[in-house]
Design a protein around this motif. Sequence first.
Motif, PDB file in Angstrom:
ATOM      1  N   ILE A   1       5.345   3.025 -36.588  1.00 35.13           N
ATOM      2  CA  ILE A   1       4.961   4.242 -35.868  1.00 35.13           C
ATOM      3  C   ILE A   1       5.761   5.407 -36.438  1.00 35.13           C
ATOM      4  CG2 ILE A   1       5.268   5.474 -33.679  1.00 35.13           C
ATOM      5  CD1 ILE A   1       4.262   3.147 -32.184  1.00 35.13           C
ATOM      6  N   ILE A   2       5.075   6.507 -36.713  1.00 33.07           N
ATOM      7  CA  ILE A   2       5.739   7.733 -37.178  1.00 33.07           C
ATOM      8  C   ILE A   2       5.360   8.862 -36.229  1.00 33.07           C
ATOM      9  CG2 ILE A   2       5.820   9.469 -39.015  1.00 33.07           C
ATOM     10  CD1 ILE A   2       5.590   7.234 -41.030  1.00 33.07           C
ATOM     11  N   VAL A   3       6.350   9.569 -35.727  1.00 30.74           N
ATOM     12  CA  VAL A   3       6.151  10.664 -34.773  1.00 30.74           C
ATOM     13  C   VAL A   3       6.533  11.977 -35.452  1.00 30.74           C
ATOM     14  CG1 VAL A   3       6.695  11.552 -32.477  1.00 30.74           C
ATOM     15  CG2 VAL A   3       6.721   9.090 -32.895  1.00 30.74           C
ATOM     16  N   VAL A   4       5.642  12.968 -35.351  1.00 33.61           N
ATOM     17  CA  VAL A   4       5.863  14.287 -35.962  1.00 33.61           C
ATOM     18  C   VAL A   4       5.811  15.342 -34.858  1.00 33.61           C
ATOM     19  CG1 VAL A   4       5.043  15.965 -37.665  1.00 33.61           C
ATOM     20  CG2 VAL A   4       4.785  13.517 -38.105  1.00 33.61           C
ATOM     21  N   TYR A   5       6.832  16.200 -34.804  1.00 33.84           N
ATOM     22  CA  TYR A   5       6.855  17.257 -33.786  1.00 33.84           C
ATOM     23  C   TYR A   5       7.861  18.339 -34.173  1.00 33.84           C
ATOM     24  CZ  TYR A   5      11.227  15.102 -32.127  1.00 33.84           C
ATOM     25  OH  TYR A   5      12.500  14.616 -32.053  1.00 33.84           O
ATOM     26  N   ARG A   6       7.844  19.407 -33.403  1.00 39.19           N
ATOM     27  CA  ARG A   6       8.829  20.475 -33.554  1.00 39.19           C
ATOM     28  C   ARG A   6       9.333  20.869 -32.169  1.00 39.19           C
ATOM     29  NH1 ARG A   6       7.075  25.779 -36.608  1.00 39.19           N
ATOM     30  NH2 ARG A   6       8.072  24.758 -38.381  1.00 39.19           N
ATOM     31  N   ARG A   7      10.598  21.130 -32.060  1.00 39.41           N
ATOM     32  CA  ARG A   7      11.149  21.564 -30.786  1.00 39.41           C
ATOM     33  C   ARG A   7      10.758  23.017 -30.504  1.00 39.41           C
ATOM     34  NH1 ARG A   7      17.274  19.071 -31.264  1.00 39.41           N
ATOM     35  NH2 ARG A   7      16.719  16.894 -30.728  1.00 39.41           N
ATOM     36  N   ALA A   8      10.721  23.351 -29.228  1.00 39.60           N
ATOM     37  CA  ALA A   8      10.350  24.718 -28.834  1.00 39.60           C
ATOM     38  C   ALA A   8      11.452  25.693 -29.198  1.00 39.60           C
ATOM     39  CB  ALA A   8      10.068  24.769 -27.335  1.00 39.60           C
ATOM     40  N   SER A   9      11.055  26.900 -29.554  1.00 40.94           N
ATOM     41  CA  SER A   9      12.017  27.948 -29.866  1.00 40.94           C
ATOM     42  C   SER A   9      12.625  28.507 -28.584  1.00 40.94           C
ATOM     43  CB  SER A   9      11.338  29.070 -30.657  1.00 40.94           C
ATOM     44  OG  SER A   9      10.797  28.582 -31.865  1.00 40.94           O
ATOM     45  N   SER A  10      13.860  28.961 -28.690  1.00 38.63           N
ATOM     46  CA  SER A  10      14.514  29.602 -27.549  1.00 38.63           C
ATOM     47  C   SER A  10      14.429  31.117 -27.727  1.00 38.63           C
ATOM     48  CB  SER A  10      15.974  29.154 -27.461  1.00 38.63           C
ATOM     49  OG  SER A  10      16.686  29.538 -28.621  1.00 38.63           O
TER      50      SER A  10
END
Length: 500
Positions: A272-281
């Motif tokens: 399993i490979i998970v791709v994401y980006r954290r939200a900007s502050s």
Amino acid sequence: MPTTAEEQQKLITKNKDVIRLERESVIPILKPKLIVHLANLIEHSSDRAEFLKLCKRVEYTIRAWYMLHFEDLMQLYSLFDPVHGTHKLDQQNLSTDEIDILEQNFLRYLFQVMEKSNFKIATDEEIDVAQSGQYLLNLPIMVDESKLDKKLLKRFFESHPRENLPDFADKYIIFRRGIGIDKTTDYFFMEKVDAIIERSWTWILRKTRLDKVFCRKPISRHKKDTKGDDGIISEAEDDGLYVERIRLENMDLSFRNLLSQITIQEPTFDRIIVVYRRASSRTKEERGIYVKHFKHIPMADMEIVLPEKKNPSLTPMDWVKFLVSAVVGLVAVVGSVEMPKADLWVMFAVLSTVIGYCAKIYFTFQQNMATYQNLITQSMYDKQLDSGRGTLLHLCDDVIQQEVKEVIISFFILMEQGKATLEDLDRHCEELIRDEFGQQCNFDVDDAVDKLEKLGIVCRDTIGRYYCVGLKRANEIIGMTTEELVLKAKQGSGSGSGPA
């Protein structure tokens, strides 16, 4: 895992908890083992030598084809590495629009590599089926969506539309590949006690007709298979794999077998490979893209790979059960007191039941929390293969290995069988993998033939059948590769460096 149609039919007819899965396109055989075994099937030693030489030249050539593509992928990722990418972006002095274009290019390259490596995007239906049961994780795990960016992937899928995307595709993507089996043998003492109490409670609710209030089944977001067995629907149902789930909640439990060991079983996603980006502050704009790689994840415990998980807590239904139990107990006690002859034993039994049930909810939650923490720790140290650059390098090599195996098997079949249509070639390749290696896969014959035609060692006749050139001629067409020239030069310099 059952492999024959007869075994699969037995699982279905026994009305067991079975999941139907799509057969994978991955060739689950190590490349050196594949090459050596096929070479040993060739009768003449001279042909075996030519075949081994051809295998090396095929690999060197395919690797060279992909190197430029992979180099672009790694260069782009260096700008979006969550650790060092921000510093490199600052050095480039790029505008926001230019950065947006670069990150979309990176995603385009990444999705191409994932497709070539036979990874597929997990759909809502697959995730619903996977989470329709429980394995080792018994807590509701939720993603804190406020901590995830919703622009990056949304923008990508707007410009590169795909069918059957999951509902969470704007926040993160889960790629999956490969099917396996995970078995756990233990006493499961607390889990057994919990299951027995839960069944007793369900029986009480059914007798008092309160089950209609507290045991409503949630309505699924997606239409399920109407055949009655859970299934991840395959494009070709007859070619599916059937895997049995052995779960604690479906077993016959009693206080007599409370202290005996049992084995539970759950199908797994091998990778399993998970791709994401954290939200900007408000103070910092996030540009890092996270790529995390996991192995052997049980389908029912897929939640452990989700990004930015919330800490589990008692669910609203648990609190409702607390309150209802307290109210029921209070009413029963008051009713017993108001009776002409108050029965202390009845009052004691009611209070004990209520207190015991509340304690059961609390201690079950604590037990599940401990299990959850252990699973998270295990996923970090045992099941997480790599992340970021390491994952991409692994993917790049994996693409090459798969492509080489497809090409070699296809050429071998044409060499042994003679002319064949695309359908016949596909069937013969799958039969070879099954008969010689005891493995099954959905062979990607189109991609293999395309590579063979580019190499110039396979052609088509006037009615569309494929045929290959001879082994010696195939080696002449590909020619000596750069790697062979380097090895030859090394051997020459090595032999000439000895004492005069």
